[in-house]
Design an enzyme around this catalytic site. Structure first.
Site, mmCIF file in Angstrom:
data_model
loop_
_atom_site.group_PDB
_atom_site.id
_atom_site.type_symbol
_atom_site.label_atom_id
_atom_site.label_comp_id
_atom_site.label_asym_id
_atom_site.label_seq_id
_atom_site.Cartn_x
_atom_site.Cartn_y
_atom_site.Cartn_z
ATOM 1 N N SER A 142 0.820 -1.206 0.000
ATOM 2 C CA SER A 142 0.000 0.000 0.000
ATOM 3 C C SER A 142 0.854 1.256 0.000
ATOM 4 O O SER A 142 1.981 1.266 0.528
ATOM 5 C CB SER A 142 -0.897 0.004 1.247
ATOM 6 O OG SER A 142 -1.520 1.247 1.441
ATOM 7 N N TYR A 167 -2.172 -0.472 10.057
ATOM 8 C CA TYR A 167 -2.379 -1.005 8.706
ATOM 9 C C TYR A 167 -1.113 -0.865 7.870
ATOM 10 O O TYR A 167 -0.654 -1.823 7.247
ATOM 11 C CB TYR A 167 -3.541 -0.272 8.026
ATOM 12 C CG TYR A 167 -3.673 -0.577 6.553
ATOM 13 C CD1 TYR A 167 -4.097 -1.837 6.120
ATOM 14 C CD2 TYR A 167 -3.363 0.384 5.590
ATOM 15 C CE1 TYR A 167 -4.207 -2.123 4.771
ATOM 16 C CE2 TYR A 167 -3.477 0.105 4.239
ATOM 17 C CZ TYR A 167 -3.893 -1.147 3.831
ATOM 18 O OH TYR A 167 -3.988 -1.435 2.488
#
Length: 373
Positions: A142, A167
């Site tokens: 990501s 995350y």
């Protein structure tokens, strides 16, 4: 090729499986179908792929009625025995791991979900690929890994040791784990750093979906950092095209890699990183304007400060994708937003005049909390 795609009830996995099947590959799809967001949308994606909902039983293969070379299994990546059996029953040429616990703000209140899915689940994928001697493992990372970095555009050659959310930390952990397996077991691994993916069949927790729904219903949208935000919004078809090109070219050793000046994007083992983004950030307010123009209704904007775990801007350096794969994402925001809203109206049903009549006056608005852009 025969390819395992995890997360095929999810947004990117659904689109990737479809493209692979259309080009003639054999696909096995896996998803646990959790309730992080509306499971009805997940089942609808599967049904669009010819996977009948009523036939889905845990750990039992379902053959698509639309694609003869597509088989789906409801399976948890943390089910080690089930995963090992899956790899024993199929001889995968490549694996694309897109299954993960997504969302930045959700990680502030549900940290355990990220360790269980993104780290423990990914470990099982690595172990299965190791023992099955898979030729190429690709996995979702990501743009969030860039964390406190402010040098733009974000490059895979930059250091990313300062995440601002669990995350992001879990995705950085995936990259480190993959390098270890590339080193120890000669497993070719490729990290896919996605930049704010959007498009038809998208996730309901993402900005485009949230904004579209709120504007149509006459509810306010939350504009964080008082609108001083920008994102490298990347259309789903561009993301999938990047993955397709990378699947066909497994990671290889960088013979010029220098251990005294180590490049984070490659290694002396078969490991590499790629940004997949449009390479052209758009301000949040310009993004909202495009949505308003496509819907034909104005947004009621609620300006708020920056949220924990967020960053003010993202911008992908995609030179690696351009130089090595001869590909650069190119879908404009105008085109991409139009495609999404056309899909949204079709999928959920929309009558502009009826929505205009039903819109609530600003003084009576219900407060709506948006999630990560």
């Amino acid at each position: 090729m025969k390819i395992l795609v995890t997360g095929t009830a999810g947004f990117i996995g659904f689109h990737l499986a479809k493209r692979l099947l259309e080009r003639g590959d054999e696909v096995v799809g896996v998803d646990v179908i959790n309730d992080y967001y509306d499971v009805e949308l997940k089942y609808a994606r599967l049904e669009e792929s010819g996977i009948a909902r009523e036939k889905i039983v845990y750990d039992q293969p379902v053959t698509s009625t639309k694609y003869e070379h597509y088989v789906f299994l409801k399976l948890d990546l943390n089910d080690k025995d089930g995963m090992m059996e899956l790899f024993n029953n199929h001889h995968f040429d490549a694996v694309c791991n897109l299954a993960a616990q997504a969302g930045v703000r959700y990680s502030l209140t549900n940290p355990e979900a990220y360790v269980e899915s993104n780290i423990s689940g990914f470990l099982n994928v690595l172990e299965c690929c190791r023992y099955a001697k898979v030729k190429h493992l690709l996995y979702a990372s990501s743009s969030s890994v860039y964390g406190l970095n402010t040098k733009m555009p974000f490059s895979v050659h930059h250091n990313v040791d300062h995440p601002v959310s669990l995350y992001a930390a879990s995705k950085k952990c995936n990259e480190l784990m993959a390098h270890a397996y590339s080193h120890l077991f000669d497993l070719p691994t490729t990290a896919l750093r996605f930049f704010t993916v959007y498009g038809p069949w998208g996730r309901p927790d993402m900005a485009l979906f949230i904004f579209t729904k709120a504007i149509m219903e006459g509810k306010p949208i939350e504009v964080f950092n008082n609108g001083n935000m920008s994102r490298d919004f990347t259309y789903i078809d561009d993301i999938v095209e990047g993955i397709l090109r990378l699947i066909d070219k497994p990671a290889a050793v960088n013979t010029n890699w220098d251990s005294e000046q180590p490049d984070p994007a490659s290694s002396k083992v078969p490991f590499r990183l790629f940004n997949i983004g449009r390479g052209a950030p758009v301000t949040l307010l310009d993004f909202v304007k495009e949505i308003e123009e496509n819907i034909g209704l104005p947004a009621i904007k609620n300006f708020l400060p920056m949220q924990s775990g967020d960053v003010a801007a993202t911008w992908a350096d995609v030179s690696g994708l351009v130089n090595e794969m001869e590909y650069k994402p190119k879908t404009s925001i105008k085109e991409g937003v139009h495609e999404f809203i056309d899909w949204y109206k079709m999928f959920y049903g929309y009558n502009k005049e009826a929505h205009k009549r039903a819109r609530i006056r600003p003084s009576n608005q219900i407060h709506v909390y948006a999630t990560k852009i």
